[in-house]
Design a protein around this motif. Structure first.
Motif, PDB file in Angstrom:
ATOM      1  N   ASP A  29       0.842  -1.192   0.000  1.00  0.00           N
ATOM      2  CA  ASP A  29       0.000   0.000   0.000  1.00  0.00           C
ATOM      3  C   ASP A  29       0.879   1.245   0.000  1.00  0.00           C
ATOM      4  O   ASP A  29       1.969   1.248   0.584  1.00  0.00           O
ATOM      5  CB  ASP A  29      -0.915   0.000   1.219  1.00  0.00           C
ATOM      6  CG  ASP A  29      -1.967  -1.095   1.153  1.00  0.00           C
ATOM      7  OD1 ASP A  29      -2.917  -1.036   1.949  1.00  0.00           O
ATOM      8  OD2 ASP A  29      -1.828  -1.993   0.299  1.00  0.00           O
ATOM      9  N   MET A  30       0.378   2.275  -0.643  1.00  0.00           N
ATOM     10  CA  MET A  30       1.120   3.521  -0.761  1.00  0.00           C
ATOM     11  C   MET A  30       0.256   4.688  -0.306  1.00  0.00           C
ATOM     12  O   MET A  30      -0.969   4.642  -0.421  1.00  0.00           O
ATOM     13  CB  MET A  30       1.545   3.751  -2.215  1.00  0.00           C
ATOM     14  CG  MET A  30       2.555   2.750  -2.736  1.00  0.00           C
ATOM     15  SD  MET A  30       4.193   3.039  -2.042  1.00  0.00           S
ATOM     16  CE  MET A  30       4.584   4.631  -2.792  1.00  0.00           C
ATOM     17  N   GLY A  31       0.906   5.725   0.172  1.00  0.00           N
ATOM     18  CA  GLY A  31       0.149   6.883   0.642  1.00  0.00           C
ATOM     19  C   GLY A  31       0.801   8.187   0.247  1.00  0.00           C
ATOM     20  O   GLY A  31       1.987   8.241  -0.085  1.00  0.00           O
ATOM     21  N   TRP A  32      -0.012   9.238   0.278  1.00  0.00           N
ATOM     22  CA  TRP A  32       0.456  10.609   0.097  1.00  0.00           C
ATOM     23  C   TRP A  32       0.134  11.394   1.361  1.00  0.00           C
ATOM     24  O   TRP A  32      -0.966  11.257   1.913  1.00  0.00           O
ATOM     25  CB  TRP A  32      -0.227  11.279  -1.096  1.00  0.00           C
ATOM     26  CG  TRP A  32       0.288  10.878  -2.430  1.00  0.00           C
ATOM     27  CD1 TRP A  32      -0.236   9.922  -3.255  1.00  0.00           C
ATOM     28  CD2 TRP A  32       1.420  11.425  -3.120  1.00  0.00           C
ATOM     29  NE1 TRP A  32       0.503   9.835  -4.411  1.00  0.00           N
ATOM     30  CE2 TRP A  32       1.520  10.752  -4.354  1.00  0.00           C
ATOM     31  CE3 TRP A  32       2.355  12.418  -2.827  1.00  0.00           C
ATOM     32  CZ2 TRP A  32       2.517  11.042  -5.291  1.00  0.00           C
ATOM     33  CZ3 TRP A  32       3.341  12.705  -3.749  1.00  0.00           C
ATOM     34  CH2 TRP A  32       3.428  12.021  -4.964  1.00  0.00           C
ATOM     35  N   GLU A  42      -0.143  15.884   7.412  1.00  0.00           N
ATOM     36  CA  GLU A  42      -1.549  15.510   7.242  1.00  0.00           C
ATOM     37  C   GLU A  42      -1.679  14.392   6.233  1.00  0.00           C
ATOM     38  O   GLU A  42      -1.055  14.422   5.161  1.00  0.00           O
ATOM     39  CB  GLU A  42      -2.340  16.731   6.757  1.00  0.00           C
ATOM     40  CG  GLU A  42      -3.797  16.467   6.446  1.00  0.00           C
ATOM     41  CD  GLU A  42      -4.489  17.665   5.801  1.00  0.00           C
ATOM     42  OE1 GLU A  42      -3.796  18.620   5.410  1.00  0.00           O
ATOM     43  OE2 GLU A  42      -5.734  17.633   5.679  1.00  0.00           O
ATOM     44  N   PHE A  43      -2.472  13.413   6.552  1.00  0.00           N
ATOM     45  CA  PHE A  43      -2.764  12.331   5.613  1.00  0.00           C
ATOM     46  C   PHE A  43      -3.605  12.881   4.468  1.00  0.00           C
ATOM     47  O   PHE A  43      -4.601  13.572   4.690  1.00  0.00           O
ATOM     48  CB  PHE A  43      -3.502  11.204   6.323  1.00  0.00           C
ATOM     49  CG  PHE A  43      -4.091  10.189   5.398  1.00  0.00           C
ATOM     50  CD1 PHE A  43      -5.451  10.160   5.134  1.00  0.00           C
ATOM     51  CD2 PHE A  43      -3.273   9.256   4.778  1.00  0.00           C
ATOM     52  CE1 PHE A  43      -5.996   9.224   4.284  1.00  0.00           C
ATOM     53  CE2 PHE A  43      -3.801   8.312   3.914  1.00  0.00           C
ATOM     54  CZ  PHE A  43      -5.168   8.293   3.661  1.00  0.00           C
ATOM     55  N   VAL A  44      -3.226  12.531   3.242  1.00  0.00           N
ATOM     56  CA  VAL A  44      -3.961  12.980   2.060  1.00  0.00           C
ATOM     57  C   VAL A  44      -4.728  11.830   1.425  1.00  0.00           C
ATOM     58  O   VAL A  44      -5.938  11.901   1.235  1.00  0.00           O
ATOM     59  CB  VAL A  44      -3.012  13.614   1.027  1.00  0.00           C
ATOM     60  CG1 VAL A  44      -3.786  13.987  -0.239  1.00  0.00           C
ATOM     61  CG2 VAL A  44      -2.319  14.832   1.612  1.00  0.00           C
ATOM     62  N   ALA A  45      -4.015  10.766   1.084  1.00  0.00           N
ATOM     63  CA  ALA A  45      -4.656   9.649   0.397  1.00  0.00           C
ATOM     64  C   ALA A  45      -3.787   8.410   0.480  1.00  0.00           C
ATOM     65  O   ALA A  45      -2.576   8.507   0.699  1.00  0.00           O
ATOM     66  CB  ALA A  45      -4.922   9.999  -1.062  1.00  0.00           C
ATOM     67  N   ALA A  46      -4.410   7.265   0.302  1.00  0.00           N
ATOM     68  CA  ALA A  46      -3.677   6.002   0.260  1.00  0.00           C
ATOM     69  C   ALA A  46      -4.369   5.067  -0.711  1.00  0.00           C
ATOM     70  O   ALA A  46      -5.556   5.226  -1.021  1.00  0.00           O
ATOM     71  CB  ALA A  46      -3.588   5.378   1.653  1.00  0.00           C
ATOM     72  N   SER A  67      -4.052   6.986  -7.644  1.00  0.00           N
ATOM     73  CA  SER A  67      -4.060   5.825  -8.539  1.00  0.00           C
ATOM     74  C   SER A  67      -2.643   5.269  -8.615  1.00  0.00           C
ATOM     75  O   SER A  67      -1.697   5.882  -8.102  1.00  0.00           O
ATOM     76  CB  SER A  67      -4.552   6.221  -9.938  1.00  0.00           C
ATOM     77  OG  SER A  67      -3.690   7.191 -10.519  1.00  0.00           O
ATOM     78  N   ARG A  68      -2.505   4.127  -9.230  1.00  0.00           N
ATOM     79  CA  ARG A  68      -1.175   3.539  -9.341  1.00  0.00           C
ATOM     80  C   ARG A  68      -1.054   2.718 -10.618  1.00  0.00           C
ATOM     81  O   ARG A  68      -2.059   2.197 -11.134  1.00  0.00           O
ATOM     82  CB  ARG A  68      -0.850   2.682  -8.120  1.00  0.00           C
ATOM     83  CG  ARG A  68      -1.673   1.432  -7.950  1.00  0.00           C
ATOM     84  CD  ARG A  68      -1.397   0.800  -6.577  1.00  0.00           C
ATOM     85  NE  ARG A  68       0.011   0.411  -6.433  1.00  0.00           N
ATOM     86  CZ  ARG A  68       0.584   0.186  -5.252  1.00  0.00           C
ATOM     87  NH1 ARG A  68      -0.111   0.320  -4.130  1.00  0.00           N
ATOM     88  NH2 ARG A  68       1.850  -0.184  -5.197  1.00  0.00           N
ATOM     89  N   ASN A  73       5.726   0.866 -11.356  1.00  0.00           N
ATOM     90  CA  ASN A  73       6.065   1.101  -9.945  1.00  0.00           C
ATOM     91  C   ASN A  73       5.844   2.566  -9.578  1.00  0.00           C
ATOM     92  O   ASN A  73       6.683   3.185  -8.900  1.00  0.00           O
ATOM     93  CB  ASN A  73       7.515   0.710  -9.656  1.00  0.00           C
ATOM     94  CG  ASN A  73       7.723  -0.789  -9.680  1.00  0.00           C
ATOM     95  OD1 ASN A  73       6.822  -1.559  -9.362  1.00  0.00           O
ATOM     96  ND2 ASN A  73       8.909  -1.218 -10.067  1.00  0.00           N
ATOM     97  N   THR A  74       4.740   3.112 -10.015  1.00  0.00           N
ATOM     98  CA  THR A  74       4.467   4.529  -9.817  1.00  0.00           C
ATOM     99  C   THR A  74       3.057   4.740  -9.265  1.00  0.00           C
ATOM    100  O   THR A  74       2.115   4.076  -9.698  1.00  0.00           O
ATOM    101  CB  THR A  74       4.622   5.311 -11.129  1.00  0.00           C
ATOM    102  OG1 THR A  74       5.959   5.152 -11.614  1.00  0.00           O
ATOM    103  CG2 THR A  74       4.357   6.801 -10.925  1.00  0.00           C
ATOM    104  N   VAL A  75       2.968   5.643  -8.313  1.00  0.00           N
ATOM    105  CA  VAL A  75       1.691   6.050  -7.738  1.00  0.00           C
ATOM    106  C   VAL A  75       1.463   7.517  -8.096  1.00  0.00           C
ATOM    107  O   VAL A  75       2.406   8.312  -8.087  1.00  0.00           O
ATOM    108  CB  VAL A  75       1.688   5.868  -6.213  1.00  0.00           C
ATOM    109  CG1 VAL A  75       0.399   6.397  -5.601  1.00  0.00           C
ATOM    110  CG2 VAL A  75       1.879   4.403  -5.861  1.00  0.00           C
ATOM    111  N   TYR A  76       0.235   7.844  -8.400  1.00  0.00           N
ATOM    112  CA  TYR A  76      -0.111   9.199  -8.815  1.00  0.00           C
ATOM    113  C   TYR A  76      -1.103   9.815  -7.834  1.00  0.00           C
ATOM    114  O   TYR A  76      -1.889   9.117  -7.196  1.00  0.00           O
ATOM    115  CB  TYR A  76      -0.729   9.194 -10.212  1.00  0.00           C
ATOM    116  CG  TYR A  76       0.130   8.529 -11.252  1.00  0.00           C
ATOM    117  CD1 TYR A  76      -0.074   7.189 -11.592  1.00  0.00           C
ATOM    118  CD2 TYR A  76       1.138   9.229 -11.892  1.00  0.00           C
ATOM    119  CE1 TYR A  76       0.712   6.575 -12.544  1.00  0.00           C
ATOM    120  CE2 TYR A  76       1.933   8.617 -12.844  1.00  0.00           C
ATOM    121  CZ  TYR A  76       1.723   7.290 -13.166  1.00  0.00           C
ATOM    122  OH  TYR A  76       2.512   6.685 -14.106  1.00  0.00           O
ATOM    123  N   LEU A  77      -1.056  11.122  -7.761  1.00  0.00           N
ATOM    124  CA  LEU A  77      -2.060  11.861  -7.009  1.00  0.00           C
ATOM    125  C   LEU A  77      -2.519  13.014  -7.897  1.00  0.00           C
ATOM    126  O   LEU A  77      -1.743  13.921  -8.192  1.00  0.00           O
ATOM    127  CB  LEU A  77      -1.501  12.408  -5.693  1.00  0.00           C
ATOM    128  CG  LEU A  77      -2.526  13.123  -4.819  1.00  0.00           C
ATOM    129  CD1 LEU A  77      -3.549  12.115  -4.275  1.00  0.00           C
ATOM    130  CD2 LEU A  77      -1.837  13.854  -3.659  1.00  0.00           C
TER     131      LEU A  77
END
Length: 121
Positions: A29-32, A42-46, A67-68, A73-77
């Protein structure tokens, strides 16, 4: 795993922007997260490892989309309808396993260096 965040910049209120977080290998899992001047992180998204589940902070729900692309191997916000209060350094993080709203530092495998988003009127 090493994380490299990019895509930040100076935009105007109401604009959109897409941030990227490239990982050096596979991730769970990944987060921003974001940190505004003088404020706590501050938590933004995961997003779950397969993209099947997403989670958002209340202040960005409905405006930001995580999204990912595991092939890259990339996650986007994607940030839309940006507000002045969205100004912050945005960092991506790799969870050791699964997202948790109570995650502590020990629950993260690594952090990216952050990318600055500045929203002006």
């Amino acid at each position: 795993v090493q994380l490299q965040a990019s895509g930040g910049g100076a935009v105007q209120a109401g604009d959109s922007l897409t941030l990227s977080c490239a990982a050096s290998g596979r991730t769970y899992d990944m987060g921003w997260f974001r940190r505004a001047p003088g404020r706590e992180r501050e938590f933004v998204a995961a997003i779950s490892w397969n993209g099947g589940s997403t989670y958002y902070g209340n202040s960005v729900k409905g405006r930001f989309t995580i999204s990912r692309d595991n092939a890259k191997n990339t996650v986007y916000l994607h940030l839309s309808t940006l507000k002045l209060e969205d100004t912050a350094v945005y960092s991506c993080a790799a969870y050791r396993h699964s997202y948790s709203p109570w995650a502590s530092e020990a629950d993260f495998r690594s952090w990216g260096q952050g990318t600055l988003v500045t929203v002006s009127s």
